[in-house]
Design a protein around this motif. Structure first.
Motif, PDB file in Angstrom:
ATOM      1  N   ALA A 181       0.872  -1.189   0.029  1.00 33.00           N
ATOM      2  CA  ALA A 181      -0.016  -0.087  -0.074  1.00 33.00           C
ATOM      3  C   ALA A 181       0.956   1.365  -0.067  1.00 33.00           C
ATOM      4  CB  ALA A 181      -0.961  -0.158   1.235  1.00 33.00           C
ATOM      5  N   VAL A 182       1.979   1.280   0.747  1.00 25.99           N
ATOM      6  CA  VAL A 182       2.851   2.392   0.919  1.00 25.99           C
ATOM      7  C   VAL A 182       3.608   2.382  -0.502  1.00 25.99           C
ATOM      8  CG1 VAL A 182       5.079   3.253   2.004  1.00 25.99           C
ATOM      9  CG2 VAL A 182       3.181   2.372   3.193  1.00 25.99           C
ATOM     10  N   ALA A 183       3.790   1.405  -1.183  1.00 21.78           N
ATOM     11  CA  ALA A 183       4.581   1.630  -2.559  1.00 21.78           C
ATOM     12  C   ALA A 183       3.445   2.253  -3.421  1.00 21.78           C
ATOM     13  CB  ALA A 183       5.083   0.204  -3.102  1.00 21.78           C
ATOM     14  N   VAL A 224       1.014   9.289  -5.710  1.00 18.65           N
ATOM     15  CA  VAL A 224       1.379  10.925  -5.512  1.00 18.65           C
ATOM     16  C   VAL A 224       2.578  11.492  -6.671  1.00 18.65           C
ATOM     17  CG1 VAL A 224       2.539  12.600  -3.862  1.00 18.65           C
ATOM     18  CG2 VAL A 224       0.859  10.731  -3.008  1.00 18.65           C
ATOM     19  N   LEU A 225       3.492  10.512  -6.923  1.00 24.21           N
ATOM     20  CA  LEU A 225       4.199  10.880  -7.996  1.00 24.21           C
ATOM     21  C   LEU A 225       3.823  11.371  -9.285  1.00 24.21           C
ATOM     22  CD1 LEU A 225       7.503   8.836  -7.140  1.00 24.21           C
ATOM     23  CD2 LEU A 225       7.297  11.306  -6.693  1.00 24.21           C
ATOM     24  N   ALA A 226       2.741  10.181  -9.737  1.00 22.93           N
ATOM     25  CA  ALA A 226       2.198  10.426 -11.004  1.00 22.93           C
ATOM     26  C   ALA A 226       1.120  11.290 -10.937  1.00 22.93           C
ATOM     27  CB  ALA A 226       1.480   8.927 -11.348  1.00 22.93           C
ATOM     28  N   GLY A 227       0.572  11.639  -9.706  1.00 20.07           N
ATOM     29  CA  GLY A 227      -0.570  12.780  -9.563  1.00 20.07           C
ATOM     30  C   GLY A 227       0.246  14.035  -9.368  1.00 20.07           C
ATOM     31  N   PRO A 228      -0.103  14.333  -8.197  1.00 16.40           N
ATOM     32  CA  PRO A 228       0.325  15.823  -7.548  1.00 16.40           C
ATOM     33  C   PRO A 228       1.996  16.007  -7.763  1.00 16.40           C
ATOM     34  CG  PRO A 228      -0.394  14.675  -5.662  1.00 16.40           C
ATOM     35  CD  PRO A 228      -0.709  13.773  -7.010  1.00 16.40           C
ATOM     36  N   GLY A 229       2.635  15.014  -7.674  1.00 21.76           N
ATOM     37  CA  GLY A 229       4.154  15.221  -8.148  1.00 21.76           C
ATOM     38  C   GLY A 229       5.040  14.993  -7.036  1.00 21.76           C
ATOM     39  N   VAL A 230       6.485  15.398  -6.800  1.00 22.42           N
ATOM     40  CA  VAL A 230       7.228  15.136  -5.914  1.00 22.42           C
ATOM     41  C   VAL A 230       6.855  16.259  -4.664  1.00 22.42           C
ATOM     42  CG1 VAL A 230       9.467  15.310  -4.971  1.00 22.42           C
ATOM     43  CG2 VAL A 230       8.937  14.259  -7.427  1.00 22.42           C
ATOM     44  N   PRO A 231       6.664  15.652  -3.438  1.00 22.63           N
ATOM     45  CA  PRO A 231       6.224  16.707  -2.040  1.00 22.63           C
ATOM     46  C   PRO A 231       7.342  17.371  -1.700  1.00 22.63           C
ATOM     47  CG  PRO A 231       5.406  14.269  -1.705  1.00 22.63           C
ATOM     48  CD  PRO A 231       6.472  14.297  -3.186  1.00 22.63           C
ATOM     49  N   ASP A 232       7.389  18.588  -1.478  1.00 28.34           N
ATOM     50  CA  ASP A 232       8.275  19.383  -0.926  1.00 28.34           C
ATOM     51  C   ASP A 232       8.431  19.198   0.432  1.00 28.34           C
ATOM     52  OD1 ASP A 232       8.967  21.233  -3.487  1.00 28.34           O
ATOM     53  OD2 ASP A 232       6.734  21.502  -3.095  1.00 28.34           O
ATOM     54  N   ARG A 242       3.708  -4.526  14.425  1.00 29.10           N
ATOM     55  CA  ARG A 242       2.737  -3.657  13.949  1.00 29.10           C
ATOM     56  C   ARG A 242       3.213  -2.049  14.347  1.00 29.10           C
ATOM     57  NH1 ARG A 242      -1.079  -2.057  10.388  1.00 29.10           N
ATOM     58  NH2 ARG A 242      -2.376  -0.478  11.383  1.00 29.10           N
ATOM     59  N   HIS A 243       3.647  -2.157  15.659  1.00 28.62           N
ATOM     60  CA  HIS A 243       4.193  -0.664  15.971  1.00 28.62           C
ATOM     61  C   HIS A 243       5.569  -0.235  15.124  1.00 28.62           C
ATOM     62  CE1 HIS A 243       2.651  -0.386  20.425  1.00 28.62           C
ATOM     63  NE2 HIS A 243       1.769  -0.983  19.521  1.00 28.62           N
ATOM     64  N   LEU A 244       6.344  -1.412  14.808  1.00 30.97           N
ATOM     65  CA  LEU A 244       7.554  -0.814  14.213  1.00 30.97           C
ATOM     66  C   LEU A 244       7.015  -0.680  12.649  1.00 30.97           C
ATOM     67  CD1 LEU A 244      10.066  -3.701  15.477  1.00 30.97           C
ATOM     68  CD2 LEU A 244      10.162  -0.942  15.855  1.00 30.97           C
ATOM     69  N   ALA A 245       6.147  -1.372  12.158  1.00 29.99           N
ATOM     70  CA  ALA A 245       5.870  -1.198  10.634  1.00 29.99           C
ATOM     71  C   ALA A 245       4.948  -0.066  10.632  1.00 29.99           C
ATOM     72  CB  ALA A 245       4.788  -2.198  10.451  1.00 29.99           C
ATOM     73  N   VAL A 246       4.274   0.591  11.353  1.00 31.20           N
ATOM     74  CA  VAL A 246       3.461   1.820  11.255  1.00 31.20           C
ATOM     75  C   VAL A 246       4.297   2.982  11.589  1.00 31.20           C
ATOM     76  CG1 VAL A 246       1.539   3.211  11.931  1.00 31.20           C
ATOM     77  CG2 VAL A 246       1.288   0.919  11.640  1.00 31.20           C
ATOM     78  N   ASN A 247       5.136   2.893  12.515  1.00 32.06           N
ATOM     79  CA  ASN A 247       5.919   3.994  13.337  1.00 32.06           C
ATOM     80  C   ASN A 247       7.204   4.064  12.582  1.00 32.06           C
ATOM     81  OD1 ASN A 247       3.641   4.275  14.869  1.00 32.06           O
ATOM     82  ND2 ASN A 247       4.764   3.488  16.491  1.00 32.06           N
ATOM     83  N   LEU A 248       7.800   3.052  12.113  1.00 37.19           N
ATOM     84  CA  LEU A 248       9.240   3.231  11.558  1.00 37.19           C
ATOM     85  C   LEU A 248       9.327   2.937  10.127  1.00 37.19           C
ATOM     86  CD1 LEU A 248      12.258   3.826  12.063  1.00 37.19           C
ATOM     87  CD2 LEU A 248      12.449   1.487  12.911  1.00 37.19           C
ATOM     88  N   VAL A 249       9.205   1.603   9.750  1.00 40.90           N
ATOM     89  CA  VAL A 249       9.095   0.935   8.329  1.00 40.90           C
ATOM     90  C   VAL A 249       8.245   1.786   7.395  1.00 40.90           C
ATOM     91  CG1 VAL A 249       8.941  -1.067   6.981  1.00 40.90           C
ATOM     92  CG2 VAL A 249       9.797  -1.213   9.475  1.00 40.90           C
ATOM     93  N   GLY A 250       7.158   1.968   7.617  1.00 37.40           N
ATOM     94  CA  GLY A 250       6.095   2.671   6.699  1.00 37.40           C
ATOM     95  C   GLY A 250       6.808   4.178   6.393  1.00 37.40           C
ATOM     96  N   ARG A 299      11.443   6.669   0.848  1.00 39.53           N
ATOM     97  CA  ARG A 299      12.340   5.642  -0.248  1.00 39.53           C
ATOM     98  C   ARG A 299      11.520   6.061  -1.615  1.00 39.53           C
ATOM     99  NH1 ARG A 299      17.066   2.578   0.729  1.00 39.53           N
ATOM    100  NH2 ARG A 299      16.668   2.496  -1.587  1.00 39.53           N
ATOM    101  N   GLY A 300      10.185   6.058  -1.386  1.00 38.15           N
ATOM    102  CA  GLY A 300       9.299   5.661  -2.488  1.00 38.15           C
ATOM    103  C   GLY A 300       9.181   6.987  -3.359  1.00 38.15           C
TER     104      GLY A 300
END
Length: 116
Positions: free
Chosen positions: A60-62, A68-76, A100-108, A114-115
């Motif tokens: 989902a994050v990818a 976002v990149l295809a729509g509004p563009g690269v966020p500032d 779950r905490h690590l996934a939401v708070n750090l990895v996501g 990165r994406g």
């Protein structure tokens, strides 16, 4: 001219609380704002571009980054507010809760940065 006029901001955890207030403050300062949260309906609402996304789900994050990149563009500006925590004693927590905490708070947030 507003301070952030013409800038693109992305805010995770933007459906309520600090995330919603941050998104509104950025919009008041002139930014175009992409709001991200599991509970948001996709599309444009109240001047925001909304994207539902579970920050614990790498696919989902990818997809969010691609959209976002295809729509509004690269966020500032990227504000990663989405997070989770439990109000229980440490000895009552499970390994699954920690994951779950690590996934939401750090990895996501890492995967989103990165994406983008």
């Amino acid at each position: 001219m507003n301070l952030l006029e013409g800038r693109l901001a992305l805010v995770t955890g933007a459906s309520r609380g600090i995330g919603a207030e941050t998104a509104s403050a950025l919009a008041r300062s002139g930014a175009r704002v992409v709001r991200v949260a599991r509970s948001l309906e996709p599309g444009r609402h109240d001047g925001f571009e909304d994207h539902p996304c579970d920050m614990a789900d790498p696919v989902a994050v990818a997809g969010l980054a691609t959209a976002v990149l295809a729509g509004p563009g690269v966020p500032d500006i990227v504000v990663s507010i989405a997070g989770t925590f439990e109000r229980r004693p440490f000895e009552q927590e499970s390994a699954e809760t920690l994951q779950r905490h690590l996934a939401v708070n750090l990895v996501g947030p890492f995967a989103l940065a990165r994406g983008l």
